[in-house]
Scaffold this motif. Sequence first.
Motif, PDB file in Angstrom:
ATOM      1  N   ILE A 101      39.077 -46.340  19.039  1.00 57.25           N
ATOM      2  CA  ILE A 101      38.434 -47.334  18.529  1.00 57.25           C
ATOM      3  C   ILE A 101      38.886 -48.789  19.391  1.00 57.25           C
ATOM      4  O   ILE A 101      37.895 -49.270  19.877  1.00 57.25           O
ATOM      5  N   GLU A 120      48.655 -50.420  24.732  1.00 56.27           N
ATOM      6  CA  GLU A 120      49.041 -49.132  24.025  1.00 56.27           C
ATOM      7  C   GLU A 120      50.381 -48.952  24.096  1.00 56.27           C
ATOM      8  O   GLU A 120      50.960 -48.989  25.321  1.00 56.27           O
ATOM      9  N   LYS A 121      51.002 -48.606  23.083  1.00 54.36           N
ATOM     10  CA  LYS A 121      52.797 -48.398  23.030  1.00 54.36           C
ATOM     11  C   LYS A 121      52.747 -46.939  23.787  1.00 54.36           C
ATOM     12  O   LYS A 121      53.826 -46.914  24.419  1.00 54.36           O
ATOM     13  N   ALA A 129      45.410 -40.482  16.411  1.00 49.17           N
ATOM     14  CA  ALA A 129      44.454 -39.727  15.596  1.00 49.17           C
ATOM     15  C   ALA A 129      43.565 -39.150  16.532  1.00 49.17           C
ATOM     16  O   ALA A 129      43.081 -38.031  16.423  1.00 49.17           O
ATOM     17  N   SER A 130      43.079 -40.046  17.581  1.00 55.08           N
ATOM     18  CA  SER A 130      42.188 -39.716  18.414  1.00 55.08           C
ATOM     19  C   SER A 130      42.108 -38.365  19.396  1.00 55.08           C
ATOM     20  O   SER A 130      41.622 -37.861  20.013  1.00 55.08           O
ATOM     21  N   ASN A 133      42.103 -34.379  16.406  1.00 57.03           N
ATOM     22  CA  ASN A 133      40.856 -34.233  15.391  1.00 57.03           C
ATOM     23  C   ASN A 133      39.882 -33.264  15.879  1.00 57.03           C
ATOM     24  O   ASN A 133      40.130 -32.211  16.797  1.00 57.03           O
ATOM     25  N   ASN A 134      38.868 -32.858  15.029  1.00 56.63           N
ATOM     26  CA  ASN A 134      37.906 -31.648  15.099  1.00 56.63           C
ATOM     27  C   ASN A 134      36.879 -31.875  16.241  1.00 56.63           C
ATOM     28  O   ASN A 134      36.342 -31.099  16.719  1.00 56.63           O
ATOM     29  N   MET A 136      34.359 -33.817  15.899  1.00 57.79           N
ATOM     30  CA  MET A 136      32.920 -33.638  15.377  1.00 57.79           C
ATOM     31  C   MET A 136      32.289 -34.610  15.232  1.00 57.79           C
ATOM     32  O   MET A 136      32.709 -35.804  14.663  1.00 57.79           O
ATOM     33  N   HIS A 138      30.157 -36.176  12.909  1.00 55.65           N
ATOM     34  CA  HIS A 138      29.430 -35.953  11.656  1.00 55.65           C
ATOM     35  C   HIS A 138      28.041 -36.386  11.594  1.00 55.65           C
ATOM     36  O   HIS A 138      27.953 -37.726  11.956  1.00 55.65           O
ATOM     37  N   VAL A 278      53.115 -53.441  20.782  1.00 55.36           N
ATOM     38  CA  VAL A 278      53.442 -55.120  20.069  1.00 55.36           C
ATOM     39  C   VAL A 278      54.494 -54.886  19.125  1.00 55.36           C
ATOM     40  O   VAL A 278      54.687 -53.819  18.296  1.00 55.36           O
ATOM     41  N   ILE A 445      40.378 -46.513   9.911  1.00 57.33           N
ATOM     42  CA  ILE A 445      39.375 -45.803  10.543  1.00 57.33           C
ATOM     43  C   ILE A 445      39.781 -44.372  10.317  1.00 57.33           C
ATOM     44  O   ILE A 445      40.420 -43.627  11.459  1.00 57.33           O
ATOM     45  N   GLY A 449      35.587 -41.649  11.886  1.00 62.29           N
ATOM     46  CA  GLY A 449      35.829 -42.475  12.587  1.00 62.29           C
ATOM     47  C   GLY A 449      35.354 -42.426  14.008  1.00 62.29           C
ATOM     48  O   GLY A 449      34.861 -43.328  14.626  1.00 62.29           O
ATOM     49  N   LEU A 450      35.749 -40.975  14.529  1.00 58.72           N
ATOM     50  CA  LEU A 450      35.172 -40.720  15.886  1.00 58.72           C
ATOM     51  C   LEU A 450      33.547 -40.691  15.822  1.00 58.72           C
ATOM     52  O   LEU A 450      33.118 -41.314  16.535  1.00 58.72           O
ATOM     53  N   ALA A 451      33.076 -39.885  14.635  1.00 56.96           N
ATOM     54  CA  ALA A 451      31.301 -40.086  14.729  1.00 56.96           C
ATOM     55  C   ALA A 451      30.920 -41.470  14.787  1.00 56.96           C
ATOM     56  O   ALA A 451      29.857 -41.941  15.410  1.00 56.96           O
TER      57      ALA A 451
HETATM   58  C1  LIG Z   1      43.097 -33.843  11.283  1.00 54.61           C
HETATM   59  C2  LIG Z   1      41.937 -34.993  11.624  1.00 54.61           C
HETATM   60  C3  LIG Z   1      40.729 -34.372  11.877  1.00 54.61           C
HETATM   61  C4  LIG Z   1      39.685 -35.388  11.957  1.00 54.61           C
HETATM   62  N1  LIG Z   1      38.430 -35.072  12.363  1.00 54.61           N
HETATM   63  C5  LIG Z   1      37.563 -35.921  12.597  1.00 54.61           C
HETATM   64  C6  LIG Z   1      36.113 -35.345  13.348  1.00 54.61           C
HETATM   65  O1  LIG Z   1      35.952 -34.396  13.277  1.00 54.61           O
HETATM   66  N2  LIG Z   1      35.297 -36.590  13.328  1.00 54.61           N
HETATM   67  C7  LIG Z   1      35.624 -37.795  13.091  1.00 54.61           C
HETATM   68  O2  LIG Z   1      34.574 -38.508  13.136  1.00 54.61           O
HETATM   69  N3  LIG Z   1      36.607 -38.097  12.723  1.00 54.61           N
HETATM   70  C8  LIG Z   1      37.950 -37.224  12.650  1.00 54.61           C
HETATM   71  N4  LIG Z   1      38.981 -37.569  12.431  1.00 54.61           N
HETATM   72  C9  LIG Z   1      39.031 -39.142  12.338  1.00 54.61           C
HETATM   73  C10 LIG Z   1      39.488 -39.874  13.716  1.00 54.61           C
HETATM   74  O3  LIG Z   1      40.390 -38.860  14.344  1.00 54.61           O
HETATM   75  C11 LIG Z   1      39.898 -41.302  13.557  1.00 54.61           C
HETATM   76  O4  LIG Z   1      39.040 -41.947  12.980  1.00 54.61           O
HETATM   77  C12 LIG Z   1      40.059 -41.853  15.017  1.00 54.61           C
HETATM   78  O5  LIG Z   1      40.553 -41.206  15.829  1.00 54.61           O
HETATM   79  C13 LIG Z   1      40.832 -43.063  14.972  1.00 54.61           C
HETATM   80  O6  LIG Z   1      41.041 -43.804  16.081  1.00 54.61           O
HETATM   81  P1  LIG Z   1      41.655 -44.937  16.242  1.00 54.61           P
HETATM   82  O7  LIG Z   1      41.680 -45.544  17.462  1.00 54.61           O
HETATM   83  O8  LIG Z   1      41.511 -45.781  14.930  1.00 54.61           O
HETATM   84  O9  LIG Z   1      43.128 -44.468  15.867  1.00 54.61           O
HETATM   85  P2  LIG Z   1      44.403 -43.805  16.777  1.00 54.61           P
HETATM   86  O10 LIG Z   1      43.627 -42.797  17.643  1.00 54.61           O
HETATM   87  O11 LIG Z   1      45.470 -43.308  16.109  1.00 54.61           O
HETATM   88  O12 LIG Z   1      44.981 -45.047  17.892  1.00 54.61           O
HETATM   89  C14 LIG Z   1      45.784 -46.097  17.408  1.00 54.61           C
HETATM   90  C15 LIG Z   1      46.475 -46.386  18.592  1.00 54.61           C
HETATM   91  O13 LIG Z   1      47.424 -47.466  18.297  1.00 54.61           O
HETATM   92  C16 LIG Z   1      48.417 -47.494  19.081  1.00 54.61           C
HETATM   93  N5  LIG Z   1      49.722 -48.253  18.447  1.00 54.61           N
HETATM   94  C17 LIG Z   1      50.154 -48.418  17.220  1.00 54.61           C
HETATM   95  N6  LIG Z   1      50.979 -49.219  17.344  1.00 54.61           N
HETATM   96  C18 LIG Z   1      50.984 -49.923  18.136  1.00 54.61           C
HETATM   97  C19 LIG Z   1      52.002 -51.140  18.608  1.00 54.61           C
HETATM   98  N7  LIG Z   1      52.773 -51.528  17.771  1.00 54.61           N
HETATM   99  N8  LIG Z   1      51.703 -51.711  19.959  1.00 54.61           N
HETATM  100  C20 LIG Z   1      50.746 -50.892  20.708  1.00 54.61           C
HETATM  101  N9  LIG Z   1      49.877 -49.928  20.372  1.00 54.61           N
HETATM  102  C21 LIG Z   1      49.899 -49.335  19.103  1.00 54.61           C
HETATM  103  C22 LIG Z   1      48.810 -45.906  18.837  1.00 54.61           C
HETATM  104  O14 LIG Z   1      49.814 -45.548  19.669  1.00 54.61           O
HETATM  105  C23 LIG Z   1      47.457 -45.326  18.820  1.00 54.61           C
HETATM  106  O15 LIG Z   1      47.420 -44.742  20.186  1.00 54.61           O
HETATM  107  C24 LIG Z   1      39.929 -36.812  12.243  1.00 54.61           C
HETATM  108  C25 LIG Z   1      41.266 -37.177  11.843  1.00 54.61           C
HETATM  109  C26 LIG Z   1      42.381 -36.197  11.795  1.00 54.61           C
HETATM  110  C27 LIG Z   1      43.528 -36.680  11.623  1.00 54.61           C
END
Ligand SMILES: Cc1cc2nc3c(=O)[nH]c(=O)nc-3n(C[C@H](O)[C@H](O)[C@H](O)COP(=O)(O)OP(=O)(O)OC[C@H]3O[C@@H](n4cnc5c(N)ncnc54)[C@H](O)[C@@H]3O)c2cc1C
Length: 587
Positions: A101, A120-121, A129-130, A133-134, A136, A138, A278, A445, A449-451
Amino acid sequence: MDLKSKIEKVLKKFPYNISFEIRDNIVFLYGEVESYQDWVEIGLAVGKIKGVEGVVNKIKWKGYPEEKIRKREERRRKLYEENKDKIIGEYDVVIIGGGVIGTIIARELSKYKLKIALLEKGSDVSLGASKANNGMIHPGVAPPKNTLKRKLNVKGNAMYDRLCEELGVRFKRVGSLWLITPRTLQKYRKYLPAPLYKFVSAYVFPYIVKLKGIRNGVKGIKVIRGKKIFEYEPKATRDAWAALYVPSTGILDPYELVVALAENAQANGVEIHLNTEVVGFIKQEDKVKGVVTTKGTFLTRYVVNAAGVYADEIAELAGAREYTIHPRKGVILLFDKALKNWVRHCVAELRFPAPKHSKGGGINPSIHGNILWGPTAVEIPDKDDTSVHREEIYEVLERYKNILPEFPTNKLIRYFAGVRAPTFTEDFIIRPAKWVRNFLHVAGIQSPGLASAPAIAEYAIEQLKKMGLKLEPNPNFNPRREPIPTINEMSLEELNAKIKEDPRWGNIICTCEMVSEMEIVEAIKRGAKTLDAIKRRTRAGMGTCQGSYCTLKIAEILSRELGVPLSEIVKENNGKLFDGAVRGEKL
Ligand SMILES: Cc1cc2nc3c(=O)[nH]c(=O)nc-3n(C[C@H](O)[C@H](O)[C@H](O)COP(=O)(O)OP(=O)(O)OC[C@H]3O[C@@H](n4cnc5c(N)ncnc54)[C@H](O)[C@@H]3O)c2cc1C
């Protein structure tokens, strides 16, 4: 009934003395409960109430880790004091979080003349989570009506062909096949005579699902029966009565995508600061003036909070807490590529009612030919708990074994867990903060979230525009990014030409995945500094032997290319070595 009365009514169902207050449709809950599960259930029950826009769950449960939280706060405050006066620079937008995201919003914003920093920490992008995950994309049948998930999933899915083509990311629309079996409506079996049960399952239920998909805007859904099911998926369970085929489901490698987004954003001027946590904000009235990190303060006009499971704590630090994240772990099993012909589509067995808070999971091919089973969905108190227990592995095997009954499960090569970031309203929260004028929440998210990511980025930018951010196109924006060439995908002629250029293209380091020395060198040139960063960029160590034979060789290449002793090469950066958080430094 007004909101207060509705909340009182819901809370009466629980045997606790829970108090609450409401501020701008955000509900703050206080009290004490017996278990973590009760803490989750109460939050969810309040989050479901119509009109509630967020639940901040300040209830404590028995065993609440008071001391751990106190120590964390103390550390954060100390780091804040130490770093708040070191000014790093002035920015138009600071994005917190280097997951899919944060990086996709960064890339989208780099289309405009803006000074942007992504913080990014971790020691790399895609560590939350990124990375777990699968993969996929969706199709968008599952999200319920009146949700942002529904609005953004179908749209995001459709944007992937172009995005992946521009970024050189592998993407395939394999389609989903959802099986309808004697177990699909099991809960209702006792109410219906056998022939009627079969008729409803095979002839009524599929059309209800199809209609939901059509209403969500998903195209091309087909109901199939009989032999046709096994033409689509030859090894599927023979007791399938019907199936829904959804062609738009895609698969990709999630970290390949995030790395590509980050590289492209960086090439278009975004500063990516790794190892930059942060720890607080400098506020001026109802605005954030500076984002304080372990490296110093980033002065900024706008903040985007894309911190995944930590988004609620980041919001709290800014005085913008409108939700609590209740982490939900998902365990996934990864099987050897040798089984690649076992499954063609993302296959699942439909269940109604669906398992709580999960689209149900299933079996899907990865873009690289492995097979994934999972995930599970378990509420956990610890946001960083990615442990996998024996019972969880058995749970996955048990849960999905009906889909492909003959599947050789002894070819399991790895298991891992990711943590989803749902809020109690269970929808994406992408909106300006209610009490901090220049702070955008991109929280909650969870899947899909990925899709939905490409549509989330567009939607987030619309919000920033409404908040007053001026968007003047960047004439130098280049949407394209060249991937690292992989010898695996080269013809013999191409490979020969490459070896003539540099013999290291012919030096195979990872024999399972066929990764050459030059691919590893190229990944290092692009910023990889740890064994896992190499793995995510080249797949070296991802194969059958899981790095047994290549790890040392890769460590030696890292040591040589980075000019550091071998003893300092780490699997994942622990924050002390290879600090990549220098301004503008390559990833
Ligand atoms: C098991 C599993 C399977 C999934 N399968 C799917 C799928 O197949 N298809 C799909 O669409 N979605 C899937 N999802 C959901 C998808 O993975 C998430 O919606 C998506 O990766 C979220 O991305 P993000 O960037 O919001 O979060 P994240 O990838 O978690 O990124 C957040 C980032 O913020 C950073 N951060 C946190 N605190 C701080 C701070 N204080 N200072 C600086 N940086 C910080 C973290 O280190 C991290 O890198 C799945 C999730 C899981 C757990």
